[in-house]
Design a protein around this motif. Structure first.
Motif, short mmCIF file in Angstrom:
data_model
loop_
_atom_site.label_atom_id
_atom_site.label_comp_id
_atom_site.label_asym_id
_atom_site.label_seq_id
_atom_site.Cartn_x
_atom_site.Cartn_y
_atom_site.Cartn_z
N PHE A 141 0.83 -1.21 0.00
CA PHE A 141 0.00 0.00 0.00
C PHE A 141 0.86 1.26 0.00
CE2 PHE A 141 -4.05 -1.91 2.16
CZ PHE A 141 -4.38 -2.53 0.97
N ILE A 142 1.89 1.29 0.83
CA ILE A 142 2.77 2.46 0.88
C ILE A 142 3.47 2.65 -0.46
CG2 ILE A 142 4.91 3.36 1.88
CD1 ILE A 142 3.94 2.09 4.57
N GLY A 143 3.98 1.57 -1.03
CA GLY A 143 4.67 1.66 -2.31
C GLY A 143 3.76 2.12 -3.42
N LEU A 144 2.57 1.53 -3.50
CA LEU A 144 1.63 1.92 -4.54
C LEU A 144 1.15 3.35 -4.32
CD1 LEU A 144 0.27 0.98 -7.10
CD2 LEU A 144 -1.55 -0.02 -5.71
N GLY A 145 0.94 3.72 -3.07
CA GLY A 145 0.56 5.10 -2.77
C GLY A 145 1.63 6.09 -3.21
N ALA A 146 2.89 5.73 -3.02
CA ALA A 146 3.99 6.59 -3.46
C ALA A 146 3.99 6.74 -4.98
CB ALA A 146 5.33 6.04 -2.97
N ILE A 147 3.75 5.63 -5.67
CA ILE A 147 3.69 5.69 -7.13
C ILE A 147 2.55 6.61 -7.58
CG2 ILE A 147 3.14 4.35 -9.22
CD1 ILE A 147 4.56 1.96 -7.84
N LEU A 148 1.38 6.42 -7.00
CA LEU A 148 0.22 7.23 -7.40
C LEU A 148 0.44 8.70 -7.10
CD1 LEU A 148 -2.64 4.84 -6.24
CD2 LEU A 148 -1.69 5.12 -8.55
N ALA A 149 0.98 9.00 -5.92
CA ALA A 149 1.24 10.40 -5.57
C ALA A 149 2.25 11.03 -6.52
CB ALA A 149 1.73 10.49 -4.13
N THR A 150 3.28 10.27 -6.87
CA THR A 150 4.32 10.78 -7.77
C THR A 150 3.76 11.05 -9.16
OG1 THR A 150 6.01 9.58 -6.53
CG2 THR A 150 6.59 10.34 -8.75
N VAL A 151 2.98 10.12 -9.68
CA VAL A 151 2.46 10.30 -11.04
C VAL A 151 1.44 11.44 -11.09
CG1 VAL A 151 0.59 8.57 -11.00
CG2 VAL A 151 1.78 9.05 -13.12
N ILE A 152 0.63 11.58 -10.07
CA ILE A 152 -0.33 12.69 -10.04
C ILE A 152 0.43 14.01 -9.98
CG2 ILE A 152 -2.12 13.83 -8.65
CD1 ILE A 152 -3.03 10.93 -7.84
N TRP A 153 1.42 14.07 -9.12
CA TRP A 153 2.21 15.30 -8.95
C TRP A 153 2.89 15.72 -10.25
CZ3 TRP A 153 2.64 18.81 -5.18
CH2 TRP A 153 3.71 19.70 -5.23
N HIS A 154 3.45 14.76 -10.96
CA HIS A 154 4.22 15.07 -12.16
C HIS A 154 3.36 15.26 -13.41
CE1 HIS A 154 8.34 15.00 -10.73
NE2 HIS A 154 7.96 14.04 -9.91
N ASN A 155 2.12 14.82 -13.38
CA ASN A 155 1.29 14.91 -14.58
C ASN A 155 0.08 15.81 -14.43
OD1 ASN A 155 2.43 12.96 -16.64
ND2 ASN A 155 2.39 11.71 -14.80
N ALA A 156 -0.06 16.47 -13.31
CA ALA A 156 -1.24 17.30 -13.08
C ALA A 156 -1.35 18.43 -14.11
CB ALA A 156 -1.21 17.88 -11.66
N GLY A 157 -0.24 18.91 -14.60
CA GLY A 157 -0.26 20.00 -15.57
C GLY A 157 -0.71 19.59 -16.96
N SER A 158 -0.82 18.29 -17.21
CA SER A 158 -1.19 17.83 -18.55
C SER A 158 -2.70 17.78 -18.75
CB SER A 158 -0.58 16.45 -18.82
OG SER A 158 -1.11 15.48 -17.93
N GLY A 159 -3.45 18.18 -17.74
CA GLY A 159 -4.91 18.15 -17.84
C GLY A 159 -5.47 16.94 -17.10
N PHE A 160 -6.70 17.06 -16.67
CA PHE A 160 -7.30 16.03 -15.82
C PHE A 160 -7.37 14.68 -16.51
CE2 PHE A 160 -11.18 13.83 -14.35
CZ PHE A 160 -10.72 13.46 -13.11
N GLY A 161 -7.89 14.62 -17.71
CA GLY A 161 -8.05 13.34 -18.41
C GLY A 161 -6.74 12.60 -18.62
N PRO A 162 -5.76 13.25 -19.26
CA PRO A 162 -4.47 12.58 -19.45
C PRO A 162 -3.79 12.21 -18.13
CG PRO A 162 -4.65 14.43 -20.94
CD PRO A 162 -5.83 14.52 -19.99
N SER A 163 -3.90 13.07 -17.14
CA SER A 163 -3.28 12.79 -15.85
C SER A 163 -3.92 11.58 -15.18
CB SER A 163 -3.39 14.02 -14.94
OG SER A 163 -2.77 13.77 -13.70
N LEU A 164 -5.23 11.46 -15.29
CA LEU A 164 -5.92 10.30 -14.73
C LEU A 164 -5.50 9.02 -15.46
CD1 LEU A 164 -8.01 9.99 -12.42
CD2 LEU A 164 -9.77 9.91 -14.17
N GLN A 165 -5.31 9.12 -16.78
CA GLN A 165 -4.86 7.96 -17.55
C GLN A 165 -3.44 7.55 -17.15
OE1 GLN A 165 -5.40 9.39 -21.54
NE2 GLN A 165 -7.53 8.71 -21.64
#
Length: 138
Positions: A54-78
């Motif tokens: 859970f911690i590892g997967l949470g870190a992955i999700l937090a990192t990807v959201i943080w780094h892709n938030a500027g690309s728009g909601f749809g692409p970032s969610l993908q």
């Protein structure tokens, strides 16, 4: 403000689905029912593995959201979904590879009662592989 709250809810729901999926993948890799080991057994190893996953997967999700938030909601969610699935797959592969190099059965050790050094090592490997995925996102 409502839009940001909606985005937060969407990411949280996706994260919850991915955490549940990661739990079930680990459940498939171990004998018996992992949930029963957590709630009715005395398996600290299982708790460590699930917690590390859970911690590892949470870190992955937090990192990807943080780094892709500027690309728009749809692409970032993908991207969040894609890297979340990648994290689950790599955690499973890491577990299986470690099981190959561990004398005995790591999957049985992970659900055994008490605390075992191999359970601690397996949990650390889950976090380590997740951190590698996080680094690949940046």
């Amino acid at each position: 403000m409502m839009t940001a709250l909606g985005f937060g809810a969407a990411y949280s729901l996706l994260g919850l689905v991915l955490l549940i999926a990661g739990f079930y993948v680990l459940d498939l890799l171990t004998p018996g029912r992992l949930g029963e080991r957590l709630t009715q057994g005395n398996s600290y190893n299982a708790g460590l593995m699930v917690g590390a996953g859970f911690i590892g997967l949470g870190a992955i999700l937090a990192t990807v959201i943080w780094h892709n938030a500027g690309s728009g909601f749809g692409p970032s969610l993908q991207w969040t979904l894609a890297f979340g699935v990648l994290g689950i797959v790599l955690q499973a592969v890491c577990f299986l590879v470690l099981d190959l190099f561990t004398p005995g059965s790591l999957s049985e050790i992970v659900v055994s009662d008490g605390l075992h050094p191999a359970g601690i090592a397996a949990a650390a490997a889950q976090i380590a592989i997740s951190l590698i995925v996080c680094a690949s996102i940046a």
